[in-house]
Design an enzyme around this catalytic site. Structure first.
Site, PDB file in Angstrom:
ATOM      1  N   HIS A 246      10.999 -13.649   0.799  1.00 38.81           N
ATOM      2  CA  HIS A 246       9.940 -12.600   1.550  1.00 38.81           C
ATOM      3  C   HIS A 246      10.770 -11.406   0.786  1.00 38.81           C
ATOM      4  CE1 HIS A 246       6.743 -11.374   3.918  1.00 38.81           C
ATOM      5  NE2 HIS A 246       7.414 -10.499   4.194  1.00 38.81           N
ATOM      6  N   ALA A 247       9.710 -10.587   0.363  1.00 42.04           N
ATOM      7  CA  ALA A 247      10.223  -9.342  -0.184  1.00 42.04           C
ATOM      8  C   ALA A 247      10.646  -8.376   0.748  1.00 42.04           C
ATOM      9  CB  ALA A 247       8.983  -8.559  -0.755  1.00 42.04           C
TER      10      ALA A 247
ATOM     11  N   HIS B 279       4.579  -1.752  -2.965  1.00 46.12           N
ATOM     12  CA  HIS B 279       4.950  -1.740  -1.604  1.00 46.12           C
ATOM     13  C   HIS B 279       6.342  -1.492  -1.452  1.00 46.12           C
ATOM     14  CE1 HIS B 279       4.559  -2.360   2.590  1.00 46.12           C
ATOM     15  NE2 HIS B 279       5.764  -3.088   2.541  1.00 46.12           N
ATOM     16  N   GLU B 280       7.277  -2.407  -2.026  1.00 45.49           N
ATOM     17  CA  GLU B 280       8.668  -2.179  -1.907  1.00 45.49           C
ATOM     18  C   GLU B 280       9.242  -0.757  -2.482  1.00 45.49           C
ATOM     19  OE1 GLU B 280       8.238  -5.444   0.334  1.00 45.49           O
ATOM     20  OE2 GLU B 280      10.046  -4.197   0.353  1.00 45.49           O
TER      21      GLU B 280
ATOM     22  N   HIS C 165       9.497   1.847   0.012  1.00 45.18           N
ATOM     23  CA  HIS C 165      10.377   1.667   1.059  1.00 45.18           C
ATOM     24  C   HIS C 165      11.563   2.577   0.128  1.00 45.18           C
ATOM     25  CE1 HIS C 165       8.627  -0.495   4.183  1.00 45.18           C
ATOM     26  NE2 HIS C 165       8.532  -1.511   3.339  1.00 45.18           N
TER      27      HIS C 165
ATOM     28  N   GLU D  99       5.835   1.735   5.987  1.00 45.96           N
ATOM     29  CA  GLU D  99       4.920   0.659   5.220  1.00 45.96           C
ATOM     30  C   GLU D  99       3.545   1.270   4.437  1.00 45.96           C
ATOM     31  OE1 GLU D  99       7.776  -1.996   6.702  1.00 45.96           O
ATOM     32  OE2 GLU D  99       6.361  -2.014   5.189  1.00 45.96           O
TER      33      GLU D  99
ATOM     34  N   HIS E 228       7.539 -12.743   9.921  1.00 45.60           N
ATOM     35  CA  HIS E 228       7.867 -11.803  10.494  1.00 45.60           C
ATOM     36  C   HIS E 228       8.012 -12.088  11.785  1.00 45.60           C
ATOM     37  CE1 HIS E 228       5.975 -10.128   7.262  1.00 45.60           C
ATOM     38  NE2 HIS E 228       6.430  -8.908   7.413  1.00 45.60           N
TER      39      HIS E 228
ATOM     40  N   TYR F 261       2.536  -2.523   9.938  1.00 43.66           N
ATOM     41  CA  TYR F 261       1.458  -2.756   8.867  1.00 43.66           C
ATOM     42  C   TYR F 261       0.010  -2.205   9.251  1.00 43.66           C
ATOM     43  CZ  TYR F 261       5.631  -5.423   7.309  1.00 43.66           C
ATOM     44  OH  TYR F 261       6.758  -6.135   7.107  1.00 43.66           O
TER      45      TYR F 261
HETATM   46  C1  LIG Z   1       5.892  -6.867   1.739  1.00 40.34           C
HETATM   47  C2  LIG Z   1       6.494  -7.108   2.790  1.00 40.34           C
HETATM   48  C3  LIG Z   1       7.898  -6.595   3.055  1.00 40.34           C
HETATM   49 SE1  LIG Z   1       7.834  -4.953   4.113  1.00 40.34          SE
HETATM   50  C4  LIG Z   1       5.493  -7.294   3.905  1.00 40.34           C
HETATM   51  O1  LIG Z   1       6.098  -8.236   4.902  1.00 40.34           O
HETATM   52  N1  LIG Z   1       4.158  -7.067   3.974  1.00 40.34           N
HETATM   53  C5  LIG Z   1       3.340  -6.347   3.238  1.00 40.34           C
HETATM   54  C6  LIG Z   1       1.970  -6.271   3.771  1.00 40.34           C
HETATM   55  C7  LIG Z   1       1.822  -7.129   4.925  1.00 40.34           C
HETATM   56  C8  LIG Z   1       3.303  -7.662   5.011  1.00 40.34           C
HETATM   57  C9  LIG Z   1       3.299  -9.151   4.890  1.00 40.34           C
HETATM   58  O2  LIG Z   1       3.478  -9.657   3.987  1.00 40.34           O
HETATM   59  O3  LIG Z   1       2.609  -9.867   5.635  1.00 40.34           O
HETATM   60 ZN   LIG Z   2       7.125  -3.100   3.759  1.00 34.92          ZN
END
Ligand SMILES: C=C(C[SeH])C(=O)N1CCC[C@H]1C(=O)O
Ligand SMILES: [Zn+2]
Length: 597
Positions: A320-321, A350-351, A354, A378, A480, A490
């Site tokens: 997970h990024a 997105h990354e 940050h 975010e 998450h 988010y």
């Molecule tokens: C890319 C990330 C790491 Se902060 C992320 O968890 N995001 C980005 C958008 C929504 C959320 C997800 O994947 O659920």
């Molecule tokens: Zn993020």
């Protein structure tokens, strides 16, 4: 740091801040070792470092509180004292904190290690979420195959984690109460520094719901026509395994099935990138170059040397990024399992958002090295991605044939963007409305799973492909939830990013109210130094000033306001409303029947 009087107080925060910086660096380095090499040894080492630092962090916060620096007249020192006096789960006894760290890291390890069996070759049970299962959920159009991967993933990544999750809930609440919060929900809410946060959140949700309902009705009818009414009922919940995403949080991967004007040529960025032999590194260079074009920070050499941007073959990592700040000499890194496609082009930006924020606020006192509102962090990368994904920018960088779209292609593009940005809102809203209810003991533990799916149905009008009951436990199948990452950040980011976008597009001369050629969806802030300097001024403040103050300077707004988002999608809303009327599309849905007690 703060200027003005009270030199002894400023010296105190200087010293404490330096000690805190060292502890944070040590803690994130140990967490990095675990996240980039998921072994029991690394997990235990990460916990040991966190537990040791917790004792120091707790002592430091208590020292600040006893000195009563919060009563100082100087607003900057007062804010510094508030932030330095903060403590979270580290207030737990060492034993309880260790138990909580074990519960959360065990869920993380399970998520990272989960492998599922192939649909086509049931003996092959080596498939991982990234890239294999995610690719199937995006591209398969076989309901049976999709249901197979859905069940495999939820049964293996969710249900076995029920006990860890229950322990995590119990100790999160125990820590919150020790910090004088009613539950962990109020501890999460207080991060938004908004006394009316939950009310404002509900108001924003209600403001976007009409658009979401029109979009949901349109998508349901298109899918019902494609798969048949016995698979997709024309007036019920949409079976979520058909929506192109394991959690139903974004539906843009099925755009080929449902785009409004099918005969209009569609920019397939993934195909174009493959044709041009894009490397993973190229995606990061695109983002780096974009920020530099705004006059903002370039990625340091250490970023390229220390980041992990591709899935290794010889070890397990947390795919997970995530973006990391190691609190020293702009040592910032990204860890992700990048593939060359449109989805990861967005995730990379997105990354990098940050990372840019880390670089912009690194000169702040340690406790101010963060965002004043979780939604800001975010939103940084997403707002850049709004420009990058515009037809104008994709044309500029040679990934799309034309810069300006005709009306029908424009509706197609707005529709695709809404399948990410509008669809996402009820999903994000539910992820934490659910966890708030669990923390607040508003749901009996034996009903935790059914309540989850009932809320997903109530707010999003989607449901599992198969019936779920309380011997299943599905929430930890979302990263998450397993990783104890609050999610309304988010939701907030999806509102703020359009406020940021509108402000920077104006500054870049790319947006002029009333000008049909300078609309929000046709804006690309690329190379605008005016936009970049405003953005940089906003980001360098870090958490040193209240979020409403820095937001007002940047956009003129003082609240999380969906007006800019609704303006961006207004042409689509008008089109959808008319189309749904013409096609007699039913709007709305009832409660799912896919839950059984
Ligand atoms: C890319 C990330 C790491 Se902060 C992320 O968890 N995001 C980005 C958008 C929504 C959320 C997800 O994947 O659920
Ligand atoms: Zn993020």
């Amino acid at each position: 740091t703060c200027s003005g009087d009270f030199p002894e107080v400023r010296d105190f925060f200087q010293r404490e801040g330096e000690l805190l910086r060292q502890r944070r660096r040590e803690e994130f380095l140990a967490a990095w070792d675990y996240n980039t090499n998921v072994t029991e040894e690394n997990r235990l080492n990460m916990i040991a470092v966190s537990a040791r630092n917790a004792v120091e962090n707790l002592k430091a916060s208590q020292l600040v509180r006893t000195k009563k620096y919060k009563e100082l007249p100087d607003p900057c020192l007062k804010r510094l004292a508030e932030y330095a006096g903060e403590i979270g789960a580290e207030i737990l006894s060492p034993e309880d904190f260790n138990t909580m760290l074990n519960a959360v890291s065990s869920m993380q390890s399970n998520y990272a290690n989960t492998k599922v069996c192939s649909y086509k070759d049931p003996k092959d049970c080596s498939l991982t979420l990234e890239p294999h299962v995610q690719e199937r959920l995006s591209n398969s159009r076989d309901p049976k195959e999709l249901a197979h991967y859905w069940k495999e993933w939820y049964d293996k990544a969710g249900t076995p984690m029920r006990d860890n999750f229950a322990k995590y809930v119990e100790l999160s609440n125990k820590a919150a109460k020790l910090n004088n919060f009613t539950s962990a929900a109020e501890y999460w809410v207080h991060m938004y520094e908004d006394p009316d946060f939950e009310k404002n959140l509900d108001d924003v949700f209600q403001a976007i719901l009409p658009l979401y309902r029109e979009l949901h009705g349109y998508v349901r009818q298109r899918l019902s026509r494609h798969y048949g009414e016995d698979i997709v009922s024309p007036n019920g919940n949409i079976p979520m395994h058909l929506l192109g995403n394991m959690w139903g949080q974004q539906w843009d991967e099925i755009i080929d099935l449902i785009k409004p004007f099918p005969n209009k040529p569609f920019v397939d960025v993934t195909a174009e990138m493959e044709k041009q032999k894009y490397s993973v590194r190229k995606l990061f260079e695109l983002g780096d170059e974009f920020f530099q074009s705004l006059g903002m920070s370039a990625l340091p050499e250490s970023f390229w040397n220390l980041s992990v941007i591709e899935k290794p073959k010889d070890r397990t990592i947390v795919c997970h990024a995530s973006a990391w700040d190691f609190y020293q000499d702009n040592d910032v890194r990204i860890k992700m399992c990048t593939e060359v496609d449109t989805h990861y082009l967005y995730v990379v930006h997105h990354e990098l958002g940050h990372i840019q924020y880390y670089l912009q606020y690194e000169k702040q006192p340690t406790v101010f090295r963060g965002a004043p509102n979780p939604g800001f962090h975010e939103a940084v990368g997403d707002v850049i991605a709004l420009s990058v994904s515009s037809a104008k920018h994709l044309n500029t960088i040679g990934l799309a044939p034309q810069a300006e779209l005709d009306e029908e292609s424009r509706i197609n593009e707005l529709f695709r963007t809404s399948l990410k940005k509008i669809v996402f809102l009820p999903f994000a809203y539910t992820m934490d409305k659910y966890r708030y209810a669990v923390f607040r003991n508003e749901i009996d533990e034996h009903n935790w799973n059914c309540a989850f799916w009932q809320m997903r149905s109530e707010y999003s009008g989607i449901e599992p492909p198969i019936s779920r009951n309380d011997s299943d436990f599905d929430p930890p199948a979302k990263y998450h939830v397993s990783a104890d990452v609050e999610y309304l950040r988010y939701f907030a980011a999806h509102i703020f990013q359009f406020q940021f976008h509108k402000a920077m597009c104006s500054k870049a001369g790319q947006y002029v109210k009333g000008d049909a050629h300078k609309t929000l969806d046709n804006c690309d802030i690329y190379k605008s130094k005016e936009a970049g300097s405003a953005f940089s001024h906003f980001l360098t403040a870090g958490a040193s000033r209240h979020w409403t103050e820095v937001l007002k300077e940047f956009t003129g707004d003082t609240t999380m306001d969906p007006a800019a988002l609704l303006e961006y999608f207004e042409p689509l809303r008008v089109w959808l409303k008319e189309e749904n009327r013409k096609e007699k599309v039913k709007i709305g849905w009832g409660l799912t029947d896919k839950v059984s007690h």
